[in-house]
Design a protein around this motif. Structure first.
Motif, PDB file in Angstrom:
ATOM      1  N   THR A 108      -5.453   7.525  -3.490  1.00  0.00           N
ATOM      2  CA  THR A 108      -5.730   6.169  -3.966  1.00  0.00           C
ATOM      3  C   THR A 108      -5.511   5.107  -2.891  1.00  0.00           C
ATOM      4  OG1 THR A 108      -3.457   5.856  -4.723  1.00  0.00           O
ATOM      5  CG2 THR A 108      -5.037   6.787  -6.304  1.00  0.00           C
ATOM      6  N   GLN A 110      -2.570   3.936  -2.267  1.00  0.00           N
ATOM      7  CA  GLN A 110      -1.507   3.083  -2.801  1.00  0.00           C
ATOM      8  C   GLN A 110      -0.140   3.497  -2.249  1.00  0.00           C
ATOM      9  OE1 GLN A 110      -1.157   3.146  -7.095  1.00  0.00           O
ATOM     10  NE2 GLN A 110      -0.712   0.973  -7.089  1.00  0.00           N
ATOM     11  N   HIS A 128      -1.267  -1.777  -1.891  1.00  0.00           N
ATOM     12  CA  HIS A 128      -2.331  -0.946  -1.321  1.00  0.00           C
ATOM     13  C   HIS A 128      -2.176  -0.880   0.184  1.00  0.00           C
ATOM     14  CE1 HIS A 128      -4.801   0.157  -4.724  1.00  0.00           C
ATOM     15  NE2 HIS A 128      -4.472  -1.005  -5.246  1.00  0.00           N
ATOM     16  N   THR A 136      -9.574   6.898   1.563  1.00  0.00           N
ATOM     17  CA  THR A 136      -9.059   7.386   0.290  1.00  0.00           C
ATOM     18  C   THR A 136      -9.641   8.772   0.022  1.00  0.00           C
ATOM     19  OG1 THR A 136     -10.827   6.274  -0.917  1.00  0.00           O
ATOM     20  CG2 THR A 136      -8.754   5.062  -0.659  1.00  0.00           C
TER      21      THR A 136
END
Length: 172
Positions: A108, A110, A128, A136
């Motif tokens: 992701t 993240q 992020h 990603t």
């Protein structure tokens, strides 16, 4: 050879199965997802970071796939495995001095920071890491710390293979 010192692990910690040495520091991971690190700079190894249970630190963590420590012993990077032994998309960084875990999810992009506040709770901050979507849907496969510069970290990652995508059949 001569046994100079034994590094003991309790039954609850599990059996050592992952080792990494960087500079004067040794990090050891067990089959029950525990880890600890040792300072090797003296005549006898001294515990640098006591026993940490990965499943208590990181939600959803099942097993260790690999772990490494940096040259100053201040950070430990950990690659995880899922329950089916497939690689997890997360890289975990444990900060020994701050008693804090930072999780970078390459799927992701993240970042999740978890600071251990007490026995009953954790504070979480999410952000992020990557603005570029090309970075990603990755799975970390290997990771390394520089032997002398404790801030230099390298991670090898591969593109995540999406499930069996069915091809349209030719009607001929």
């Amino acid at each position: 050879g001569t046994v100079k010192q034994l590094l003991l692990f309790s039954e609850a910690e599990g059996n050592p199965c992952f080792l990494d040495v960087c500079g004067n520091f040794l990090v050891v991971g067990t089959d029950l997802a525990h880890f600890k690190s040792f300072d090797l700079s003296r005549r006898e190894a001294k515990v640098h970071c006591g026993d940490k249970n990965l499943t208590a630190l990181i939600p959803g963590a099942v097993a260790v796939a690999s772990l490494r420590c940096n040259a100053s012993g201040s950070k430990i990077s950990i690659l995880l495995s899922k329950a089916d032994n497939s690689p997890d998309s997360r890289i975990c960084f444990y900060d020994v001095e701050m008693d804090m875990v930072t999780i970078l999810d390459l799927k992701t992009g993240q970042i999740d920071q978890r600071e251990t506040l007490s026995l009953n709770g954790q504070e979480t901050k999410k952000s992020h890491a990557f603005m570029d979507e090309k970075l990603t849907d990755l799975i970390p496969v290997n990771h390394f710390w520089d032997q002398s510069e404790p801030r230099l970290f390298v991670c090898e990652a591969v593109r995540e293979v999406q499930g069996d995508q069915q091809q349209p059949r030719d009607k001929k």
